[in-house]
Design a protein around this motif. Sequence first.
Motif, PDB file in Angstrom:
ATOM      1  N   HIS A  57       0.836  -1.211   0.000  1.00  0.00           N
ATOM      2  CA  HIS A  57       0.000   0.000   0.000  1.00  0.00           C
ATOM      3  C   HIS A  57       0.869   1.259   0.000  1.00  0.00           C
ATOM      4  CE1 HIS A  57      -4.125  -1.458   0.252  1.00  0.00           C
ATOM      5  NE2 HIS A  57      -3.703  -2.417   1.054  1.00  0.00           N
ATOM      6  N   LYS A 146     -15.360   3.082 -17.940  1.00  0.00           N
ATOM      7  CA  LYS A 146     -14.192   3.323 -17.091  1.00  0.00           C
ATOM      8  C   LYS A 146     -13.213   4.212 -17.866  1.00  0.00           C
ATOM      9  CE  LYS A 146     -11.143   2.650 -13.888  1.00  0.00           C
ATOM     10  NZ  LYS A 146     -11.261   2.709 -12.443  1.00  0.00           N
ATOM     11  N   SER A 193     -16.997  -0.169  -9.182  1.00  0.00           N
ATOM     12  CA  SER A 193     -16.720   1.239  -8.845  1.00  0.00           C
ATOM     13  C   SER A 193     -15.499   1.383  -7.944  1.00  0.00           C
ATOM     14  CB  SER A 193     -17.950   1.861  -8.185  1.00  0.00           C
ATOM     15  OG  SER A 193     -18.134   1.317  -6.898  1.00  0.00           O
ATOM     16  N   GLU A 195     -13.734  -1.820  -6.857  1.00  0.00           N
ATOM     17  CA  GLU A 195     -13.255  -3.194  -6.663  1.00  0.00           C
ATOM     18  C   GLU A 195     -12.845  -3.785  -8.002  1.00  0.00           C
ATOM     19  OE1 GLU A 195     -16.779  -2.732  -6.036  1.00  0.00           O
ATOM     20  OE2 GLU A 195     -16.321  -1.815  -4.112  1.00  0.00           O
ATOM     21  N   ASN A 196     -11.926  -4.727  -7.956  1.00  0.00           N
ATOM     22  CA  ASN A 196     -11.622  -5.545  -9.134  1.00  0.00           C
ATOM     23  C   ASN A 196     -12.659  -6.662  -9.240  1.00  0.00           C
ATOM     24  OD1 ASN A 196      -8.473  -4.765  -8.140  1.00  0.00           O
ATOM     25  ND2 ASN A 196      -8.943  -4.575 -10.304  1.00  0.00           N
ATOM     26  N   ILE A 218      -4.489  -4.603  -4.714  1.00  0.00           N
ATOM     27  CA  ILE A 218      -3.671  -5.422  -3.811  1.00  0.00           C
ATOM     28  C   ILE A 218      -4.454  -6.672  -3.406  1.00  0.00           C
ATOM     29  CG2 ILE A 218      -2.591  -5.381  -1.499  1.00  0.00           C
ATOM     30  CD1 ILE A 218      -1.862  -2.360  -2.290  1.00  0.00           C
ATOM     31  N   ARG A 220      -6.677  -8.045  -5.424  1.00  0.00           N
ATOM     32  CA  ARG A 220      -6.605  -8.804  -6.695  1.00  0.00           C
ATOM     33  C   ARG A 220      -5.330  -9.640  -6.690  1.00  0.00           C
ATOM     34  NH1 ARG A 220      -3.988  -7.858 -11.641  1.00  0.00           N
ATOM     35  NH2 ARG A 220      -5.189  -8.245 -13.559  1.00  0.00           N
ATOM     36  N   THR A 253     -13.112  -7.957  -5.587  1.00  0.00           N
ATOM     37  CA  THR A 253     -12.038  -7.888  -4.588  1.00  0.00           C
ATOM     38  C   THR A 253     -11.649  -6.438  -4.350  1.00  0.00           C
ATOM     39  OG1 THR A 253     -10.224  -8.015  -6.202  1.00  0.00           O
ATOM     40  CG2 THR A 253     -11.065 -10.107  -5.336  1.00  0.00           C
TER      41      THR A 253
HETATM   42  C1  LIG Z   1     -11.222   1.586  -8.637  1.00  0.00           C
HETATM   43  C2  LIG Z   1     -10.711   0.529  -7.718  1.00  0.00           C
HETATM   44  N1  LIG Z   1     -10.480  -0.694  -8.189  1.00  0.00           N
HETATM   45  C3  LIG Z   1     -10.024  -1.672  -7.399  1.00  0.00           C
HETATM   46  C4  LIG Z   1      -9.772  -1.470  -6.062  1.00  0.00           C
HETATM   47  C5  LIG Z   1      -9.246  -2.577  -5.213  1.00  0.00           C
HETATM   48  O1  LIG Z   1      -7.908  -2.337  -4.867  1.00  0.00           O
HETATM   49  P1  LIG Z   1      -7.286  -2.895  -3.530  1.00  0.00           P
HETATM   50  O2  LIG Z   1      -7.519  -4.353  -3.545  1.00  0.00           O
HETATM   51  O3  LIG Z   1      -5.841  -2.538  -3.625  1.00  0.00           O
HETATM   52  O4  LIG Z   1      -7.984  -2.222  -2.403  1.00  0.00           O
HETATM   53  C6  LIG Z   1      -9.998  -0.208  -5.528  1.00  0.00           C
HETATM   54  C7  LIG Z   1      -9.736   0.064  -4.105  1.00  0.00           C
HETATM   55  O5  LIG Z   1      -8.708   0.617  -3.793  1.00  0.00           O
HETATM   56  C8  LIG Z   1     -10.467   0.817  -6.365  1.00  0.00           C
HETATM   57  O6  LIG Z   1     -10.709   2.034  -5.879  1.00  0.00           O
END
Ligand SMILES: Cc1ncc(COP(=O)(O)O)c(C=O)c1O
Length: 306
Positions: A57, A146, A193, A195-196, A218, A220, A253
């Motif tokens: 992170h 997107k 919005s 999440e993956n 992360i 993902r 995720t």
């Molecule tokens: C647009 C978007 N996609 C995917 C994710 C998932 O990312 P992560 O698993 O790193 O939180 C997030 C959250 O940070 C996000 O804002």
Amino acid sequence: MKLLLSKYVWFDGRYALAEKANVPITTHAIHYGTSVFEGIRAYWNGENLHVFRLDEHVKRFRRSGQFYNISLNFSDEEISGAITGICKKNKLKRSCYIRPFYFVGEYGIDLHVTEKAPTNVAIITFPFGDLFSKNGITAGVVSWRKFSDRSTPPQAKMGGNYLNSIIATQEAKRNGVDEAVLLDHNGNVSEASGENIFIVRGGQLITPTLASSALNGITRDTVIKIADNLGIKVVERDIARSELVIANEIFLTGTAAEITPIISMDSKKIGDGNPGEITKKMMDKYANIVMNRDDGRYSHWLTAVY
Ligand SMILES: Cc1ncc(COP(=O)(O)O)c(C=O)c1O
């Protein structure tokens, strides 16, 4: 949604009372969205609080700003120390969400942002449970696309980028579903919005590539690594929109969403309308890892606060 913000925040190198940490209305980021943020979780397992994948992170936090020459004037060690430190300062003994962010401060109306533009850095935290029901949610594809590398870098976690997520979420809610799925500039599946997305077909996990404007999440990455170790094949490739409705399983995720099953997509039941077997396996494994109840293989992903 009002946050139950913890008493102290970290602001430009110091701990401060949350209500005392303020910025002027001339702050550049308020006008132009020049802010960078991360979302991190820390898990309380009854004995200790563990920050999940802190190093990854912090690395992404710095990298996001680099796309725009927005400076993070603290070292990675200082930011990591401040993240565990703010949990300690607030004596947190509950699972929580941690939001570090930095932003361009007093820089007038200048759009030529350079490394010299002044920035502020802050970290807030609050107790946090489930974002979505772990029994599964409904989702639907929205008409908004997107944004892509044709306009702004999707890999930069910038405040301004989230207007795309906000307008997509508004449409999803109008359509009566819990979450929006966005297509990329070519009409393939990108992500939700915040999440993956993963689909399961023929026992394999399939997720869009980063070229589909999906964030390099992360969670993902966590799912890809744990699936690999469980002997579940993961394929990163384009996903056609129509594959969503014929998928055996779908899940999202994200740090906030963790692993969330999608049980209905575009009003069509996914599987039998309950979280699928592979989804449940991934959710169980994830929960054990973050709670430090796994076999120790992933303990390097956990940073103990106390
Ligand atoms: C647009 C978007 N996609 C995917 C994710 C998932 O990312 P992560 O698993 O790193 O939180 C997030 C959250 O940070 C996000 O804002």
